[in-house]
Design a protein around this motif. Structure first.
Motif, PDB file in Angstrom:
ATOM      1  N   GLN A 157       0.831  -1.205   0.000  1.00 44.45           N
ATOM      2  CA  GLN A 157       0.000   0.000   0.000  1.00 44.45           C
ATOM      3  C   GLN A 157       0.864   1.254   0.000  1.00 44.45           C
ATOM      4  N   ASP A 158       1.934   1.255   0.800  1.00 42.44           N
ATOM      5  CA  ASP A 158       2.813   2.423   0.876  1.00 42.44           C
ATOM      6  C   ASP A 158       3.494   2.682  -0.458  1.00 42.44           C
ATOM      7  N   ALA A 159       3.997   1.638  -1.104  1.00 45.26           N
ATOM      8  CA  ALA A 159       4.672   1.808  -2.391  1.00 45.26           C
ATOM      9  C   ALA A 159       3.695   2.295  -3.444  1.00 45.26           C
ATOM     10  N   PHE A 160       2.474   1.728  -3.477  1.00 49.63           N
ATOM     11  CA  PHE A 160       1.490   2.158  -4.467  1.00 49.63           C
ATOM     12  C   PHE A 160       1.151   3.626  -4.264  1.00 49.63           C
ATOM     13  N   ALA A 161       0.943   4.038  -3.009  1.00 47.68           N
ATOM     14  CA  ALA A 161       0.613   5.442  -2.727  1.00 47.68           C
ATOM     15  C   ALA A 161       1.769   6.350  -3.133  1.00 47.68           C
ATOM     16  N   PHE A 162       2.982   5.978  -2.799  1.00 46.89           N
ATOM     17  CA  PHE A 162       4.156   6.776  -3.153  1.00 46.89           C
ATOM     18  C   PHE A 162       4.289   6.892  -4.662  1.00 46.89           C
TER      19      PHE A 162
END
Length: 168
Positions: A157-162
């Protein structure tokens, strides 16, 4: 399961595998092969309850020119290195299955790992600490965009948001 892979620069591979859910303990460094070559590689752990071995291999193949014996192939050989010799055949079977998706034959091979030496702490997690550096913008960011487009459901989730914020 632990794997090491090579195929492109370790900063690129590290960024990609750090972005995947189910992948942890990602370290970049130099790997020694059976024929005593030193190659840039990343070593990581995969949690197969979150990401399959085949999906991990697909991401690896799509992160570099896996069907090309280009002029830098000696410097950046395309390999999958299971750290447990019992996993050699399992990785080879998964690679063979994934390779069926490619029109051209892949050059990637499965081989045992001899040794792995991580780079210094100042080099680890390079892209995620330095996304605005010129190399990160010019070389790694386009690979991350491809990762986001091809495998959005495999991203954390963090990588997708970034990546959505950086590449939108």
């Amino acid at each position: 399961m632990y794997l090491a892979v090579s195929g492109t620069c370790y900063w690129c591979m590290e960024a990609i595998f750090c972005a995947l859910r189910g992948v942890s303990e990602v370290e970049q460094g130099f790997l020694i092969t059976e024929d005593r070559r030193h190659v840039e590689a990343v070593l990581f752990r995969i949690d197969e309850s979150e990401i399959s071995l085949e999906d991990t291999i697909r991401v690896h193949l799509d992160s570099h020119a896996c069907t090309s014996n280009h002029s830098f192939r000696d410097t950046y050989p395309s390999f999958i290195f299971p750290i447990n010799s019992a996993h050699l055949q399992r990785c080879q079977t998964a690679l063979n299955h994934v390779a069926e998706d490619y029109i051209k034959p892949i050059v990637t091979k499965v081989a045992p790992i001899v040794a792995f030496y991580p780079t210094s702490a100042s080099q680890q997690n390079y892209y995620w600490r330095n996304p605005s550096k010129p190399f990160c913008q010019r070389v790694i960011a386009p690979k991350m965009q491809v990762l986001k487009e091809l495998y959005p459901t495999l991203l954390s989730q963090d990588a997708f948001a970034f990546l959505s914020d950086k590449t939108a």
